[in-house]
Design a protein around this motif. Structure first.
Motif, PDB file in Angstrom:
ATOM      1  N   ASP A  28      -2.559   2.800   5.882  1.00 53.70           N
ATOM      2  CA  ASP A  28      -2.456   1.741   4.875  1.00 53.70           C
ATOM      3  C   ASP A  28      -1.124   0.997   5.017  1.00 53.70           C
ATOM      4  O   ASP A  28      -1.071  -0.231   4.882  1.00 53.70           O
ATOM      5  N   LEU A  32      -0.388  -2.989   6.140  1.00 52.44           N
ATOM      6  CA  LEU A  32       0.459  -3.960   5.429  1.00 52.44           C
ATOM      7  C   LEU A  32       1.200  -4.875   6.394  1.00 52.44           C
ATOM      8  O   LEU A  32       1.632  -5.961   6.029  1.00 52.44           O
ATOM      9  N   CYS A  77       3.965  -7.929   5.276  1.00 52.97           N
ATOM     10  CA  CYS A  77       3.965  -6.950   4.185  1.00 52.97           C
ATOM     11  C   CYS A  77       4.438  -7.605   2.884  1.00 52.97           C
ATOM     12  O   CYS A  77       3.828  -7.408   1.811  1.00 52.97           O
ATOM     13  N   MET A  80       1.741  -9.752   1.547  1.00 48.80           N
ATOM     14  CA  MET A  80       0.684  -8.991   0.858  1.00 48.80           C
ATOM     15  C   MET A  80       1.153  -8.519  -0.513  1.00 48.80           C
ATOM     16  O   MET A  80       0.363  -8.441  -1.450  1.00 48.80           O
ATOM     17  N   TRP A  81       2.440  -8.184  -0.609  1.00 50.82           N
ATOM     18  CA  TRP A  81       2.985  -7.771  -1.915  1.00 50.82           C
ATOM     19  C   TRP A  81       2.881  -8.937  -2.905  1.00 50.82           C
ATOM     20  O   TRP A  81       2.409  -8.783  -4.026  1.00 50.82           O
ATOM     21  N   ARG A  96      -7.595  -5.034   1.136  1.00 52.05           N
ATOM     22  CA  ARG A  96      -6.234  -4.752   1.592  1.00 52.05           C
ATOM     23  C   ARG A  96      -5.620  -3.638   0.736  1.00 52.05           C
ATOM     24  O   ARG A  96      -6.039  -3.436  -0.413  1.00 52.05           O
ATOM     25  N   ILE A  98      -3.037  -3.010  -1.162  1.00 48.84           N
ATOM     26  CA  ILE A  98      -2.533  -3.148  -2.543  1.00 48.84           C
ATOM     27  C   ILE A  98      -3.664  -3.487  -3.523  1.00 48.84           C
ATOM     28  O   ILE A  98      -3.831  -2.776  -4.518  1.00 48.84           O
ATOM     29  N   ALA A 108       5.120  -1.412  -1.380  1.00 44.19           N
ATOM     30  CA  ALA A 108       4.998  -2.442  -0.350  1.00 44.19           C
ATOM     31  C   ALA A 108       6.252  -3.300  -0.294  1.00 44.19           C
ATOM     32  O   ALA A 108       6.733  -3.652   0.789  1.00 44.19           O
TER      33      ALA A 108
END
Lengths: 318, 55
Positions: A28, A32, A77, A80-81, A96, A98, A108
């Motif tokens: 995972d 990320l 990453c 994505m956060w 994804r 998160i 993350a």
């Protein structure tokens, strides 16, 4: 074997902090980093390195390349956060780590920040601070300018934000030569102009997803027809730009043939997208252009790698 | 003084324990890789001169 969890309510983004604090797998965390984007970054940065024929220790070049890849992963990453809330709304991104609840947003964020700072520092120590500065700029541009600002503010989001994805050849060249030349700037320009037709082809098919998430992609804002016209215009710009390394002398015969044929393919794909506007043919044309655009860019850079990295360069003309 | 939020202890599931173990191994491997990276980088940057230093 216990875990400290608190009784605070779910945070502002809708993630319950007690949901999965200990559940994230190593894979995972790797996800990320957007590994597929990292592969593209490694590839384009490597080409940026080899076209300049540097006189540099291969170990230092390899470590520099690794740090460029890690920096790119770190920016993915952080993206994505920041985008976890909209990712949760789109089918393409809902799984994804998160939004799926396997990794906490703060995990993350910390992961992305550590990798960002670490990759920039190590690149600076390994190669030079120009390259490190350019990598830092790339990360900030993608994570802050694109993700936090442009993506939700303007339909030109991926046009301007595409600069971040186009910078790796420049960073790569700076890492092994300590300077930036026209060659890598041209490679930057090719990726930069390639980005809009590539992403808008996908956005034509996924416009419902983007609308649901409230992201102003071009098909949602200007409409599909305007997007198709713009795809054609950008492709018309891309084809000669893609062939410009031949005119500038760092693209040889192999590159000339691939960029010529590939350019024709891109043009044909863009025209198909422009012509076919309904039903399954419309979807097929858009996804066809999306897929071919990846192959086109891959082949352009592979040709340069073959010519400059494996001695296949044969100059065009006298 | 502000009150701290109440904390409770939750037993980890076997899957979470396994995931934590894998994360710990990954962190250890990454740290080991960093040690090797800095060592190799130092040798590559300094070259043979690494042995020619004032005592």
């Amino acid at each position: 074997m216990s875990s400290l969890t608190n009784s605070l309510p779910a945070d502002a983004q809708g993630f319950n902090p007690t949901a999965s604090a200990a559940g994230g797998e190593v894979s995972d965390f790797f996800a990320l980093l957007k590994p597929r984007v990292m592969v593209l970054v490694i590839f384009t940065a490597l080409v940026g390195m080899v076209v300049s024929h540097p006189n540099v220790n291969p170990i230092i070049a390899g470590i520099s390349l690794l740090m460029i890849a890690v920096g790119a992963g770190a920016s993915g990453c952080l993206n994505m956060w920041w985008d976890a809330d909209v990712d949760a709304l789109m089918t393409r991104t809902a799984t994804r780590p998160i939004p799926a609840g396997r990794i906490l947003p703060n995990e993350a964020l910390a992961f992305g920040m550590v990798l960002s700072v670490g990759s920039v520092l190590i690149l600076g120590l390994a190669s030079n601070w120009l390259a490190a500065g350019l990598l830092a700029f790339t990360i900030v541009f993608y994570a802050v300018v694109y993700s936090m600002w442009l993506k939700r503010a303007t339909a030109q989001n991926i046009v301007i934000g595409g600069a971040a994805g186009a910078l790796p050849p420049i960073v790569g060249q700076a890492a092994v030569t300590g300077s930036v030349s026209l060659d890598s700037v041209i490679l930057f320009a090719i990726i930069f102009i390639w980005t809009p037709p590539h992403f808008w082809a996908l956005a034509l098919v996924k416009s419902g997803d983007y609308a649901k998430a409230g992201i102003p992609m071009m098909p949602n804002v200007a409409g599909p027809d305007s997007t198709r016209r713009q795809i054609v215009w950008y492709t018309l710009l891309l084809v000669p730009l893609g062939m410009s390394p031949v005119a500038l002398g760092f693209g040889g015969w192999l590159y000339a043939v691939i960029s010529g044929l590939g350019g024709l393919g891109m043009l044909a794909g863009a025209i198909q997208v422009f012509r076919l506007r309904e039903g399954e043919p419309e979807r097929r044309a858009a996804m066809g252009l999306f897929g071919f655009s990846i192959l086109y860019l891959l082949l352009l850079f592979a040709a340069l790698l073959a010519e400059h990295g494996f001695g296949l360069f044969r100059a065009v003309g006298v | 003084m502000a009150e701290h939020p109440e904390f409770s202890v939750r037993q980890l599931t076997p899957a979470e324990v396994q995931a934590r173990r894998k994360r710990s191994i990954a962190i250890a491997l990454t740290l080991g890789a960093l040690v090797i990276l800095f060592f190799v980088l130092t040798i590559a940057k300094l070259g043979p001169q690494i042995m020619e230093r004032p005592l």
